[in-house]
Structure formats: C-alpha cells, structure tokens
Design a protein around this motif. Structure first.
Motif, mmCIF file in Angstrom:
data_model
loop_
_atom_site.group_PDB
_atom_site.id
_atom_site.type_symbol
_atom_site.label_atom_id
_atom_site.label_comp_id
_atom_site.label_asym_id
_atom_site.label_seq_id
_atom_site.Cartn_x
_atom_site.Cartn_y
_atom_site.Cartn_z
ATOM 1 N N ARG A 236 25.826 48.900 54.215
ATOM 2 C CA ARG A 236 26.085 49.912 53.203
ATOM 3 C C ARG A 236 26.838 49.263 52.046
ATOM 4 N N ASN A 237 26.347 49.466 50.854
ATOM 5 C CA ASN A 237 27.005 48.884 49.686
ATOM 6 C C ASN A 237 28.174 49.760 49.246
ATOM 7 N N GLU A 238 29.157 49.152 48.593
ATOM 8 C CA GLU A 238 30.278 49.905 48.037
ATOM 9 C C GLU A 238 30.838 49.147 46.846
ATOM 10 N N SER A 239 31.661 49.822 46.068
ATOM 11 C CA SER A 239 32.139 49.264 44.809
ATOM 12 C C SER A 239 33.001 48.020 44.987
ATOM 13 N N ALA A 240 33.612 47.848 46.142
ATOM 14 C CA ALA A 240 34.428 46.662 46.398
ATOM 15 C C ALA A 240 33.602 45.377 46.370
ATOM 16 N N ASN A 241 32.277 45.494 46.363
ATOM 17 C CA ASN A 241 31.405 44.318 46.316
ATOM 18 C C ASN A 241 31.169 43.797 44.903
ATOM 19 N N ILE A 242 31.686 44.483 43.901
ATOM 20 C CA ILE A 242 31.485 44.054 42.514
ATOM 21 C C ILE A 242 31.908 42.591 42.281
ATOM 22 N N PRO A 243 33.018 42.113 42.856
ATOM 23 C CA PRO A 243 33.390 40.711 42.607
ATOM 24 C C PRO A 243 32.310 39.711 43.005
ATOM 25 N N HIS A 244 31.550 39.973 44.072
ATOM 26 C CA HIS A 244 30.463 39.074 44.473
ATOM 27 C C HIS A 244 29.411 38.997 43.365
ATOM 28 N N ILE A 245 29.111 40.139 42.757
ATOM 29 C CA ILE A 245 28.105 40.197 41.696
ATOM 30 C C ILE A 245 28.624 39.490 40.448
ATOM 31 N N CYS A 246 29.864 39.755 40.098
ATOM 32 C CA CYS A 246 30.475 39.123 38.934
ATOM 33 C C CYS A 246 30.495 37.602 39.093
ATOM 34 N N ARG A 247 30.867 37.150 40.270
ATOM 35 C CA ARG A 247 30.952 35.709 40.541
ATOM 36 C C ARG A 247 29.588 35.038 40.401
ATOM 37 N N CYS A 248 28.556 35.707 40.897
ATOM 38 C CA CYS A 248 27.202 35.160 40.832
ATOM 39 C C CYS A 248 26.715 35.065 39.383
ATOM 40 N N ILE A 249 26.934 36.118 38.617
ATOM 41 C CA ILE A 249 26.533 36.117 37.202
ATOM 42 C C ILE A 249 27.272 35.017 36.448
ATOM 43 N N ALA A 250 28.569 34.915 36.679
ATOM 44 C CA ALA A 250 29.370 33.894 36.005
ATOM 45 C C ALA A 250 28.837 32.502 36.301
ATOM 46 N N SER A 251 28.481 32.260 37.560
ATOM 47 C CA SER A 251 27.973 30.950 37.960
ATOM 48 C C SER A 251 26.677 30.611 37.233
ATOM 49 N N HIS A 252 25.761 31.560 37.181
ATOM 50 C CA HIS A 252 24.457 31.295 36.554
ATOM 51 C C HIS A 252 24.566 31.137 35.042
ATOM 52 N N LEU A 253 25.562 31.760 34.429
ATOM 53 C CA LEU A 253 25.726 31.653 32.978
ATOM 54 C C LEU A 253 26.794 30.618 32.602
ATOM 55 N N SER B 253 34.144 38.833 33.869
ATOM 56 C CA SER B 253 34.765 40.125 34.129
ATOM 57 C C SER B 253 35.240 40.776 32.837
ATOM 58 N N ARG B 254 35.923 39.999 32.015
ATOM 59 C CA ARG B 254 36.478 40.535 30.759
ATOM 60 C C ARG B 254 35.368 41.000 29.815
ATOM 61 N N ILE B 255 34.326 40.195 29.674
ATOM 62 C CA ILE B 255 33.268 40.530 28.712
ATOM 63 C C ILE B 255 32.455 41.725 29.197
ATOM 64 N N THR B 256 32.130 41.770 30.481
ATOM 65 C CA THR B 256 31.361 42.915 30.979
ATOM 66 C C THR B 256 32.200 44.190 30.952
ATOM 67 N N ASP B 257 33.510 44.066 31.164
ATOM 68 C CA ASP B 257 34.412 45.215 30.987
ATOM 69 C C ASP B 257 34.345 45.733 29.555
ATOM 70 N N ASP B 258 34.444 44.811 28.601
ATOM 71 C CA ASP B 258 34.390 45.208 27.194
ATOM 72 C C ASP B 258 33.060 45.889 26.873
ATOM 73 N N ARG C 71 25.527 41.719 26.806
ATOM 74 C CA ARG C 71 24.765 42.951 27.061
ATOM 75 C C ARG C 71 24.554 43.181 28.558
ATOM 76 N N ILE C 72 25.405 42.585 29.375
ATOM 77 C CA ILE C 72 25.341 42.769 30.831
ATOM 78 C C ILE C 72 26.440 43.719 31.275
ATOM 79 N N LEU C 73 26.084 44.656 32.153
ATOM 80 C CA LEU C 73 27.047 45.530 32.813
ATOM 81 C C LEU C 73 27.003 45.256 34.308
ATOM 82 N N LEU C 74 28.167 45.271 34.950
ATOM 83 C CA LEU C 74 28.238 45.129 36.405
ATOM 84 C C LEU C 74 28.008 46.488 37.048
#
Length: 254
Positions: A216-233, A241-246, A197-200
């Motif tokens: 300034r934030n931009e969409s190219a920063n999504i991998p940093h967020i994905c990596r952090c979430i993956a690490s904590h979970l 990436s695959r599950i949040t895409d789905d 139930r997580i969206l990036l």
C-alpha cells in the motif's frame, strides 16, 4: 516536500489514517493535496482536511472513470461544493479509456465543463490521463476559452507527448513511484520536462515506489521519489525538493 496527489481519505487507510499522516510529516512531507473522485468521496475527503487543515488542501472534481449515465447530476452536485468550501484545484478530471470506452463522448463533455469551471474560478486543473491523451488534446484544441494551467498527474508519456502538451499550454507533470520501477521509461522523459515543471506525488494508496513496490502506498514514500528524480537529473535531493515545492506552491497557490 509536498505530495501533490494522494487519496489518504479512501477506505484503505481507515485503520491507521492518523498514523499515515504522522509518518508523512515525520518523513519531511509538509503538505498533502487530496483530489476528489466522485460523490462518495467528498465527505471523507472533507473530514480528513478538517482534521489537518494546516497541512492538507483539497481539489474538487469528477474522475473520468466515474462518468456514467448520471454524469449531469454528479456534476451539478460537485459544482455546488465550490460555493461552500475552499479548493486549490479542479480535479481529479480527465479522460480514461483503459477500463471502459462506453462513455468516451460523455468524458469529453465532462472534461470540457470542468475546464470551464477552472477558468471561471481561476483555479488549476489536476488531469488524469490513461489511454486518453489524444482525446484530452482534442478537447484542448476545441476549447472555446483560455485553457487553465494544470498538472498531468501520474505522467507516463514520451518526450514527444510532453512537446504536444506544451504546445497547448504551460502544464506541469506529476511524477510518482513509477519513476523508480526497474523498466520505467519515465527517467528518459525527465530532461524533456525539466525540474521546473515537475511535481512530486504518490497517488497513494496506489503505485508504491521501490523499495516498497507492491505494498500500500502512502505519502511517507515521497522521499524515495524525490531521490530518484534528483539522481536522474543530476541534482541534489535538497534542490529537487526545494524546486518541486516551489512548483507546487506556484501552481496551487498554497
């Protein structure tokens, strides 16, 4: 990866918007969702979508901080656009009592109205909530129809607040750069939410993640967020990436 909440149409990107989109694509972000803010942002949002129709989707709504004396006229104009263009959600809508509580009552009415639009059109909602969760839950509890699905964007709540939201409906939770901040409490909430139930999202140009915090934030920063979430979970980055895409594809039907 999908950035489910970005405002790349805002003036902060006027000088290099095309390059920002290209950097996002180069970083592995394959799709961008643009939520509207107010009447002034409709045209630039449409323009950006029309330039990149294959990788950009839009949501239409009135942001709670833009609710003022003219809210009825603004809603009427925004509602008109649903008959003219395709949108994947009603948003960005919600309650914001951080900056100004003057229009508290009106924000509730505007939120209720837009929830009914979403229900009627079978669209999800993108919810903005800043010091407004009690009010949003109040609107939910008083809602006379069937609550649409949606996402609590930029979620910064507690495990108990996740449970309170889930008692009302099956909602997703947008996690952005705040999760990477040193003193962030969000990592402790991720297990309660669960990866399904997580969206990036970035909420760019705001809330850039570490290591780009303060810029300034931009969409190219999504991998940093994905990596952090993956690490904590304790997931691989590919799985996160695959599950949040789905999740995003399921909610927004993209």
């Amino acid at each position: 990866m999908i950035d489910t909440h970005t405002h790349l149409y805002l003036e902060e990107f006027d000088e290099d918007r095309n390059a920002v989109v290209q950097r996002a694509l180069d970083s592995g972000v394959q799709h961008l969702i643009l939520p509207n803010v107010d009447l002034t942002t409709i045209e630039p949002m449409h323009t950006l979508h029309d330039k990149y129709p294959d990788c950009v989707s839009m949501a239409m709504g009135l942001h709670p901080t833009e609710v003022n004396d003219n809210w009825r006229e603004a809603l009427k104009e925004i509602e008109r656009w649903f008959g003219l263009r395709n949108y994947v959600a009603v948003g960005e809508i919600g309650v914001d009592l951080y900056w100004d509580k003057t229009y508290h009552k009106e924000q509730k009415l505007v939120l209720d109205t837009q929830l009914h639009w979403a229900e009627e059109m079978n669209l999800p909602v993108i919810l903005h909530c800043r010091e407004g969760l009690d009010t949003i839950l109040e609107v939910f509890d008083e809602y006379t129809g069937v609550l649409p699905q949606g996402v609590f964007h930029s979620f910064c709540g507690t495990p108990d607040e996740v449970k309170s939201i889930r008692r009302r409906g099956d909602f997703y939770f947008g996690i952005n750069g705040i999760v990477t901040f040193k003193k962030s409490q969000i990592p402790a909430v991720l297990p309660e939410i669960g990866i399904d139930r997580i969206l990036l999202e970035t909420d760019s140009p705001y809330l850039a993640p570490v290591p780009n915090r303060g810029k300034r934030n931009e969409s190219a920063n999504i991998p940093h967020i994905c990596r952090c979430i993956a690490s904590h979970l304790e997931l691989s980055e590919d799985d996160a990436s695959r599950i949040t895409d789905d999740n995003a594809k399921r909610l927004f039907k993209i």
